[in-house]
Scaffold this motif. Sequence first.
Motif, short mmCIF file in Angstrom:
data_model
loop_
_atom_site.label_atom_id
_atom_site.label_comp_id
_atom_site.label_asym_id
_atom_site.label_seq_id
_atom_site.Cartn_x
_atom_site.Cartn_y
_atom_site.Cartn_z
N ASP A 1 0.80 -1.22 0.00
CA ASP A 1 0.00 0.00 0.00
C ASP A 1 0.83 1.27 0.00
N THR B 1 1.15 2.19 -3.59
CA THR B 1 -0.16 2.61 -4.07
C THR B 1 -0.48 4.03 -3.60
N LEU B 2 -0.20 4.29 -2.33
CA LEU B 2 -0.46 5.61 -1.76
C LEU B 2 0.37 6.69 -2.44
N HIS C 1 -0.69 7.29 -6.06
CA HIS C 1 -1.99 7.97 -6.17
C HIS C 1 -1.86 9.45 -5.84
N PHE D 1 -6.67 13.43 -2.56
CA PHE D 1 -7.36 12.15 -2.37
C PHE D 1 -8.89 12.32 -2.40
N TRP E 1 -10.69 6.03 -4.71
CA TRP E 1 -9.88 5.72 -3.52
C TRP E 1 -10.85 5.23 -2.45
N TRP F 1 -10.60 3.69 0.64
CA TRP F 1 -10.40 3.64 2.10
C TRP F 1 -10.41 5.07 2.62
N ASP F 2 -11.20 5.34 3.64
CA ASP F 2 -11.13 6.64 4.29
C ASP F 2 -11.60 6.52 5.73
N ASN G 1 -11.14 -2.02 -5.64
CA ASN G 1 -10.14 -1.01 -5.95
C ASN G 1 -10.36 -0.48 -7.35
N ARG H 1 -3.02 3.48 3.53
CA ARG H 1 -4.24 3.90 2.83
C ARG H 1 -5.09 4.88 3.64
N ARG I 1 3.53 8.74 3.22
CA ARG I 1 3.63 9.35 1.90
C ARG I 1 5.06 9.75 1.55
#
Length: 356
Positions: free
Chosen positions: A54, A57-58, A61, A68, A73, A75-76, A84, A276, A302
């Motif tokens: 992830d 991926t993070l 993205h 975001f 996306w 997941w929050d 996905n 995520r 990040r």
Amino acid sequence: MTKLDRPIFAPTAFNSNFIGSLPESPRKRERVGDELQPVGAYAGANPYNGVVEDVKTLQDHEAQDPEFTDKDWWWDHHRIRFLNGKVGLKFLILLIPFTWVLLLVVGGMSLIGWGVLELAEQYEWSGLLVGLVALVLLPGWMFLSFWMIRPTTNWIMSTGIEFLLKPFEKSLSEKFDESLEDGCSEFNRVTGQVRFSLGRNRFFEAPFVEFDAYVERVVQQGGIFYRLMFVHRYTQKTFNQTWLSGVEASKSEVLAFWDMLQRYMDVTQPLPDVPRLEPFRHLDPVTREHDEKTGRDPRYWRDLDIEAWKHGRGVELLNRLRSYPWGSRVCKLTPQLGKVSLGEYRGMRPEGAWPI
């Protein structure tokens, strides 16, 4: 994210310090070969493989969507959804280059073979000559087609596909979104509800506390593997084919995922510190307070060098997962079973829950 969209937790949200009375399970919860998992007892660990996957991926993205806000996306701080991106569109995009490569290589060789046979018949070539011509042309075309794959595929996937699909872009997007929504399942932190898609716009929805989680053994070629399985206690509906329950070689990876998922749902806990969820930590009141007290770097994942992490904190996480006394966890939910009748409990369930 352009504004602070702070959730207000519903009365039905999962709180491990107050698990209400529940009916007894109509069937024995123990299953041969599957390990029933406790609820409300946390190791505070996250799955190693999930973190490694992830982080990239993070970071990828964020380069395209720094705030975001993209609806893909999933997941929050409100919910974790089970899909996905646009699966249908991704499948189409993968199918196009595969078809082109097959057509270029196999189709070209088939055409050459047919042409050689036609010429041989028309000019009465000998078998030896046919063999020699085929021996030169077929490998030659294979070499040429392999050289052509990259530039031609790049053109098709950029200019070509854009030109072909441009008139249908809006309608295709709507169709893919409809298909995606129909298959959308979720764990909702705000409401404490879990929703599994049954297809054809049908959904099985029930409170998180009504599900029993198991580590399921999966026998495959090469040995025994593990995945997370969810069983609704009062209907015995079983869900084990979601991406959440991916097959893992390590049982501790599955145990850590269950630990992480519970902490996500538990509103007494901050959001799990996984890649995520990082962009949304400040939007969850419990998590924001926790991060302010601990001084957590808001961009830890990040800005992370994942390769360096693997040789440092990653090793520590792996060792912790392997050595943690998973068998010592004590379930907070089991003592609540049987404290209310099924009939009484039906009137206590949230509106929209699957009938029991």
